[in-house]
Design a protein around this motif. Structure first.
Motif, mmCIF file in Angstrom:
data_model
loop_
_atom_site.group_PDB
_atom_site.id
_atom_site.type_symbol
_atom_site.label_atom_id
_atom_site.label_comp_id
_atom_site.label_asym_id
_atom_site.label_seq_id
_atom_site.Cartn_x
_atom_site.Cartn_y
_atom_site.Cartn_z
ATOM 1 N N LYS A 180 38.888 46.314 35.498
ATOM 2 C CA LYS A 180 38.272 45.218 36.237
ATOM 3 C C LYS A 180 38.722 45.218 37.693
ATOM 4 O O LYS A 180 37.928 44.969 38.608
ATOM 5 C CB LYS A 180 38.612 43.882 35.567
ATOM 6 N N PHE A 181 40.004 45.497 37.926
ATOM 7 C CA PHE A 181 40.506 45.551 39.297
ATOM 8 C C PHE A 181 39.830 46.676 40.077
ATOM 9 O O PHE A 181 39.413 46.492 41.219
ATOM 10 C CB PHE A 181 42.026 45.770 39.286
ATOM 11 N N ILE A 182 39.735 47.855 39.472
ATOM 12 C CA ILE A 182 39.133 48.997 40.153
ATOM 13 C C ILE A 182 37.644 48.768 40.373
ATOM 14 O O ILE A 182 37.092 49.078 41.439
ATOM 15 C CB ILE A 182 39.381 50.297 39.364
ATOM 16 N N HIS A 183 36.958 48.207 39.362
ATOM 17 C CA HIS A 183 35.530 47.915 39.492
ATOM 18 C C HIS A 183 35.309 46.871 40.574
ATOM 19 O O HIS A 183 34.352 46.960 41.367
ATOM 20 C CB HIS A 183 34.986 47.416 38.152
ATOM 21 N N ASP A 184 36.200 45.878 40.643
ATOM 22 C CA ASP A 184 36.106 44.822 41.647
ATOM 23 C C ASP A 184 36.249 45.384 43.058
ATOM 24 O O ASP A 184 35.698 44.837 44.015
ATOM 25 C CB ASP A 184 37.200 43.786 41.375
ATOM 26 N N GLN A 185 36.974 46.497 43.181
ATOM 27 C CA GLN A 185 37.180 47.146 44.479
ATOM 28 C C GLN A 185 35.847 47.543 45.121
ATOM 29 O O GLN A 185 35.705 47.528 46.340
ATOM 30 C CB GLN A 185 38.042 48.396 44.281
ATOM 31 N N SER A 186 34.867 47.894 44.285
ATOM 32 C CA SER A 186 33.586 48.373 44.812
ATOM 33 C C SER A 186 32.649 47.229 45.188
ATOM 34 O O SER A 186 31.559 47.470 45.701
ATOM 35 C CB SER A 186 32.903 49.285 43.780
ATOM 36 N N SER A 187 33.052 45.985 44.927
ATOM 37 C CA SER A 187 32.223 44.834 45.268
ATOM 38 C C SER A 187 32.315 44.544 46.763
ATOM 39 O O SER A 187 33.305 44.875 47.415
ATOM 40 C CB SER A 187 32.684 43.599 44.481
ATOM 41 N N ALA A 188 31.270 43.908 47.296
ATOM 42 C CA ALA A 188 31.263 43.569 48.723
ATOM 43 C C ALA A 188 32.378 42.588 49.055
ATOM 44 O O ALA A 188 33.017 42.682 50.112
ATOM 45 C CB ALA A 188 29.908 42.977 49.101
ATOM 46 N N ASN A 189 32.606 41.628 48.146
ATOM 47 C CA ASN A 189 33.678 40.642 48.332
ATOM 48 C C ASN A 189 34.560 40.605 47.095
ATOM 49 O O ASN A 189 34.325 39.812 46.175
ATOM 50 C CB ASN A 189 33.072 39.246 48.588
ATOM 51 N N PRO A 190 35.583 41.463 47.049
ATOM 52 C CA PRO A 190 36.472 41.496 45.884
ATOM 53 C C PRO A 190 37.070 40.119 45.609
ATOM 54 O O PRO A 190 37.482 39.414 46.538
ATOM 55 C CB PRO A 190 37.560 42.500 46.300
ATOM 56 N N LYS A 191 37.096 39.731 44.326
ATOM 57 C CA LYS A 191 37.573 38.393 43.988
ATOM 58 C C LYS A 191 38.997 38.376 43.446
ATOM 59 O O LYS A 191 39.615 37.314 43.376
ATOM 60 C CB LYS A 191 36.627 37.748 42.966
ATOM 61 N N TYR A 192 39.528 39.542 43.040
ATOM 62 C CA TYR A 192 40.886 39.584 42.522
ATOM 63 C C TYR A 192 41.848 39.885 43.668
ATOM 64 O O TYR A 192 41.793 40.951 44.270
ATOM 65 C CB TYR A 192 41.022 40.635 41.424
ATOM 66 N N LYS A 193 42.729 38.948 43.964
ATOM 67 C CA LYS A 193 43.616 39.066 45.121
ATOM 68 C C LYS A 193 45.009 39.581 44.780
ATOM 69 O O LYS A 193 45.831 39.765 45.652
ATOM 70 C CB LYS A 193 43.747 37.694 45.803
ATOM 71 N N GLY A 194 45.296 39.794 43.539
ATOM 72 C CA GLY A 194 46.602 40.288 43.140
ATOM 73 C C GLY A 194 46.663 40.380 41.632
ATOM 74 O O GLY A 194 45.807 39.826 40.923
ATOM 75 N N PHE A 195 47.671 41.068 41.114
ATOM 76 C CA PHE A 195 47.729 41.303 39.668
ATOM 77 C C PHE A 195 47.799 40.005 38.876
ATOM 78 O O PHE A 195 46.940 39.728 38.034
ATOM 79 C CB PHE A 195 48.925 42.192 39.338
ATOM 80 N N PHE A 196 48.810 39.196 39.150
ATOM 81 C CA PHE A 196 49.009 37.998 38.326
ATOM 82 C C PHE A 196 47.887 36.981 38.543
ATOM 83 O O PHE A 196 47.407 36.376 37.581
ATOM 84 C CB PHE A 196 50.375 37.375 38.635
ATOM 85 N N ARG A 197 47.447 36.816 39.795
ATOM 86 C CA ARG A 197 46.327 35.899 40.046
ATOM 87 C C ARG A 197 45.066 36.424 39.381
ATOM 88 O O ARG A 197 44.244 35.642 38.872
ATOM 89 C CB ARG A 197 46.118 35.746 41.548
ATOM 90 N N GLY A 198 44.890 37.741 39.385
ATOM 91 C CA GLY A 198 43.728 38.331 38.741
ATOM 92 C C GLY A 198 43.741 38.116 37.241
ATOM 93 O O GLY A 198 42.713 37.786 36.635
#
Length: 344
Positions: A180-198
């Motif tokens: 999910k983190f890696i997939h989120d990287q390809s988004s225009a506006n990534p929503k995961y800001k860190g491991f624990f918050r994600g």
């Protein structure tokens, strides 16, 4: 007296072979029970392989240390592999290959972009390797022969058990968060800001179940992964020793055997890895279950889609398995010095 009792060095030396130990045993006087008992105990340790950790806790510690170091070295290849597997068949394709994937990532996010999601694997790789080697040693210690040796089939079955255990306890939630983190990287506006918050955000949105997406595929992948790897490692080790269980296997040889075992697992189960990755991505809602995911890939993208990311995965896994086995062996040697195995 000296012509009948072997020196401690000749029996306890790390370079002493089983044959020499047996010779020393025969030279002992049968009337000297202490000498005979000491030599017999040491012979048993040598025959079983002096670096084999009989205590699963020691295997857990060694595996965790090895896993943590390894993932920090090889993560960029994992990142590229995952991005290529997530890229569905569209025209023009998002990435034309490995170099293009690396280039686009570096241009958009800098060199550190290749380490997006590393934290999830660092936090997960330590317990993953710890569970893997701990369970493997716990299972294998029950079936080793009197010399401490395993057959190839026993190595396969113990590896299967270790892979299933790590899949359920560690790998599935860790891999789900990583993908999910890696997939989120390809988004225009990534929503995961860190491991624990994600992780908190994923759990809030999807519940604990959200971290266990693709469990069936993960169990199939990890079970077959470790079954293949430990089968190949056990086979190669037995071949190299040629019937001498006390023969030392050098560091580079261990690494070479690990790379071969890793390559075998890549070609053996990459299709399962592709399905697992799709089931854990941000678009996983498109699939009813693991089987439906595999069916859709087959129908929409063809058979070759099951081998997306094979080359970067091959590089990553070969390095991964080689490094882990080498680090594991060296860590066990160190632990055997500071925490000696009981010889009785």
């Amino acid at each position: 007296m000296s012509d009948r009792i072997p020196s401690l060095h000749s029996v306890l030396s790390p370079t002493a072979s089983v044959k020499n130990a047996q010779s020393s045993l025969r030279s002992c006087s049968y009337n000297n029970a202490n000498c005979q008992g000491m030599t017999t105990r040491k012979l048993g340790a040598l025959a079983g392989g002096k670096n084999q950790p009989k205590n699963p806790i020691k295997a857990v510690l060694a595996g965790g240390i090895a896993g943590g170091i390894e993932i920090c070295i090889t993560f960029p290849t994992e990142y590229v592999k995952t991005q290529l597997q997530l890229a569905e068949s569209v025209k023009p394709p998002k990435y034309t290959g490995i170099v293009d994937c690396v280039g686009q990532t570096v241009r958009s996010h800098g060199i550190l972009g290749l380490y997006r999601g590393l934290s999830s694997l660092v936090y997960g790789s330590i317990p993953k390797a710890a569970v893997r080697f701990g369970v493997f040693e716990a299972l294998s210690n029950r079936v080793r022969d009197s010399n401490g040796m395993l057959t190839s089939t026993q190595g396969l079955m113990c590896g299967l058990g270790a892979g299933l255990a790590e899949a359920v306890i560690v790998v599935c939630p860790m891999e789900t968060v990583k993908v999910k983190f890696i997939h989120d990287q390809s988004s225009a506006n990534p929503k995961y800001k860190g491991f624990f918050r994600g992780v908190v955000q994923i759990v809030k949105e999807q519940g604990i179940k959200g971290t266990y997406q693709g469990l069936t595929a993960t169990m199939m992948k990890q079970g077959s992964n470790q079954a293949i790897r430990f089968y190949v490692m056990t086979s190669l080790r037995n071949w190299y020793r040629g019937g001498d269980p006390g023969k030392e296997i050098g560091l580079l040889t261990t690494g070479a055997f690990g790379a071969i075992a890793g390559a075998a697992s890549v070609f053996g189960n990459t299709p399962l890895d592709v399905v697992k990755t799709r089931m854990q991505g941000l678009e996983s809602h498109k699939y009813k279950n693991t089987w439906d995911c595999a069916k859709q890939i087959w129908q929409n993208e063809g058979a070759l889609a099951f081998y997306k990311g094979t080359i970067p995965r091959l590089g990553r896994v070969c390095a991964d398995v080689a490094i882990v086995f080498m680090l594991y062996e060296q860590t066990v040697k160190f632990l055997n010095i500071v925490w000696p195995e009981k010889t009785q």
